[in-house]
Design a protein around this motif. Sequence first.
Motif, PDB file in Angstrom:
ATOM      1  N   PHE A 109       0.929  -1.277  -0.062  1.00  0.00           N
ATOM      2  CA  PHE A 109      -0.064   0.114  -0.066  1.00  0.00           C
ATOM      3  C   PHE A 109       0.838   1.212   0.116  1.00  0.00           C
ATOM      4  O   PHE A 109       1.970   1.167   0.627  1.00  0.00           O
ATOM      5  CB  PHE A 109      -0.974   0.127   1.176  1.00  0.00           C
ATOM      6  N   PRO A 110       0.268   2.442  -0.354  1.00  0.00           N
ATOM      7  CA  PRO A 110       1.286   3.798  -0.497  1.00  0.00           C
ATOM      8  C   PRO A 110       0.729   4.259   1.024  1.00  0.00           C
ATOM      9  O   PRO A 110      -0.043   4.000   1.609  1.00  0.00           O
ATOM     10  CB  PRO A 110       0.420   4.582  -1.512  1.00  0.00           C
ATOM     11  N   ALA A 111       2.030   4.825   1.279  1.00  0.00           N
ATOM     12  CA  ALA A 111       1.918   5.517   2.782  1.00  0.00           C
ATOM     13  C   ALA A 111       2.988   6.641   2.699  1.00  0.00           C
ATOM     14  O   ALA A 111       3.997   6.831   2.008  1.00  0.00           O
ATOM     15  CB  ALA A 111       2.288   4.391   3.897  1.00  0.00           C
ATOM     16  N   GLN A 112       2.778   7.302   3.885  1.00  0.00           N
ATOM     17  CA  GLN A 112       3.758   8.382   4.272  1.00  0.00           C
ATOM     18  C   GLN A 112       3.835   8.382   5.658  1.00  0.00           C
ATOM     19  O   GLN A 112       2.937   7.872   6.298  1.00  0.00           O
ATOM     20  CB  GLN A 112       2.967  10.007   3.876  1.00  0.00           C
ATOM     21  N   ALA A 113       4.977   9.238   6.244  1.00  0.00           N
ATOM     22  CA  ALA A 113       4.909   9.384   7.638  1.00  0.00           C
ATOM     23  C   ALA A 113       5.891  10.786   7.700  1.00  0.00           C
ATOM     24  O   ALA A 113       6.728  11.063   6.968  1.00  0.00           O
ATOM     25  CB  ALA A 113       5.790   8.227   8.083  1.00  0.00           C
ATOM     26  N   GLY A 114       5.598  11.092   9.046  1.00  0.00           N
ATOM     27  CA  GLY A 114       6.135  12.541   9.493  1.00  0.00           C
ATOM     28  C   GLY A 114       5.871  13.150  10.633  1.00  0.00           C
ATOM     29  O   GLY A 114       5.119  12.354  11.627  1.00  0.00           O
ATOM     30  N   TRP A 115       6.172  14.288  11.249  1.00  0.00           N
ATOM     31  CA  TRP A 115       5.725  14.530  12.470  1.00  0.00           C
ATOM     32  C   TRP A 115       5.398  16.044  12.340  1.00  0.00           C
ATOM     33  O   TRP A 115       5.630  16.819  11.463  1.00  0.00           O
ATOM     34  CB  TRP A 115       7.073  14.861  13.395  1.00  0.00           C
ATOM     35  N   HIS A 116       4.532  16.380  13.207  1.00  0.00           N
ATOM     36  CA  HIS A 116       3.786  17.699  13.452  1.00  0.00           C
ATOM     37  C   HIS A 116       4.115  18.166  14.746  1.00  0.00           C
ATOM     38  O   HIS A 116       3.138  18.287  15.562  1.00  0.00           O
ATOM     39  CB  HIS A 116       2.217  17.501  13.079  1.00  0.00           C
ATOM     40  N   PRO A 117       4.956  18.981  15.005  1.00  0.00           N
ATOM     41  CA  PRO A 117       5.361  19.672  16.191  1.00  0.00           C
ATOM     42  C   PRO A 117       4.680  20.880  16.562  1.00  0.00           C
ATOM     43  O   PRO A 117       4.781  21.581  15.199  1.00  0.00           O
ATOM     44  CB  PRO A 117       6.954  19.688  16.378  1.00  0.00           C
ATOM     45  N   TRP A 118       4.421  21.379  17.519  1.00  0.00           N
ATOM     46  CA  TRP A 118       3.965  22.689  17.822  1.00  0.00           C
ATOM     47  C   TRP A 118       5.002  23.535  18.597  1.00  0.00           C
ATOM     48  O   TRP A 118       4.613  23.298  19.837  1.00  0.00           O
ATOM     49  CB  TRP A 118       2.380  22.731  18.385  1.00  0.00           C
ATOM     50  N   PHE A 119       5.780  24.199  18.036  1.00  0.00           N
ATOM     51  CA  PHE A 119       6.763  24.880  18.671  1.00  0.00           C
ATOM     52  C   PHE A 119       6.123  26.195  19.279  1.00  0.00           C
ATOM     53  O   PHE A 119       5.508  27.108  18.481  1.00  0.00           O
ATOM     54  CB  PHE A 119       8.009  25.143  17.925  1.00  0.00           C
ATOM     55  N   GLN A 120       6.541  26.407  20.510  1.00  0.00           N
ATOM     56  CA  GLN A 120       5.911  27.678  21.241  1.00  0.00           C
ATOM     57  C   GLN A 120       6.521  28.931  20.417  1.00  0.00           C
ATOM     58  O   GLN A 120       7.634  29.047  20.004  1.00  0.00           O
ATOM     59  CB  GLN A 120       6.287  27.991  22.751  1.00  0.00           C
TER      60      GLN A 120
END
Length: 265
Positions: A138-149
């Motif tokens: 299957f197709p996929a992606q991965a990563g991160w979503h940080p919320w820096f102050q």
Amino acid sequence: MSSSEESIRLAAGDAELTITPANGCRISSLRVGGTELLRQGERYGCFPMVPWCGRIGNGQFRNGGEQHQMPLNSPPHAIHGTGRNTAWSTVRADKSEAVFSYDLAAPWPYSGRVTQIFELTEDGLTLTLGVEASDTSFPAQAGWHPWFQRSLAGGREVEIDFSPGWQEERGDDHLPTGRRITPLPGPWDDCFGMPDGVDVKLTWPEQLELTVKSRAEWVVVYDEQAEAVCVEPQSGPPNGLNTLPRLVTKIDPLEIASTWSWRRL
């Protein structure tokens, strides 16, 4: 390392990392010298984007002859994957390292396993995400979503410095049009290409410098909110399940790593 049912805390030097496996295996807190770097709240911190990143157009993607519909959690699109809404299992945790996993399940139509690794040192954090297929590719992606102050402890606002090779032109539907353009000035909710790898520096003047790096080529920068800025390394662009699919197979898993390194100013 200390843990409760809700959180696991890692420590190295004066750096403290708190992870909440039940809340999407997100980083709920990163403190350096007692100063919190991440926006607080159950939707914030830093969450993994998996098995896709950003928006899927109309929540639909194809895998060969099969078309799939994901829930429209950001109408008219599906956004940021399912991992952030999933309770993960703790595989291993010690003082400064921890490993977590979960098995892919509905609404995602394919079986597989996702693993996330945290490695904390006194001046940095390495994050790794892996996606494995159980049987069907299957197709996929991965990563991160940080919320820096945006500001630390009432100090001056953060400054963002990076030199992307291009910007993915964003259409009125918030999806990349497929055109690569010369990077525009912010504010941004945009995807940028960095062919030599993601390298974005955040500077809180007279306080802290933090650099986000990854061998991945794509990063979304989001700084349209007053409270926080987001620097999101990811394995492909938004809507990439359709426009630039990376097929995960039993013998070829997807893996992405990112390192945050910091120093006092």
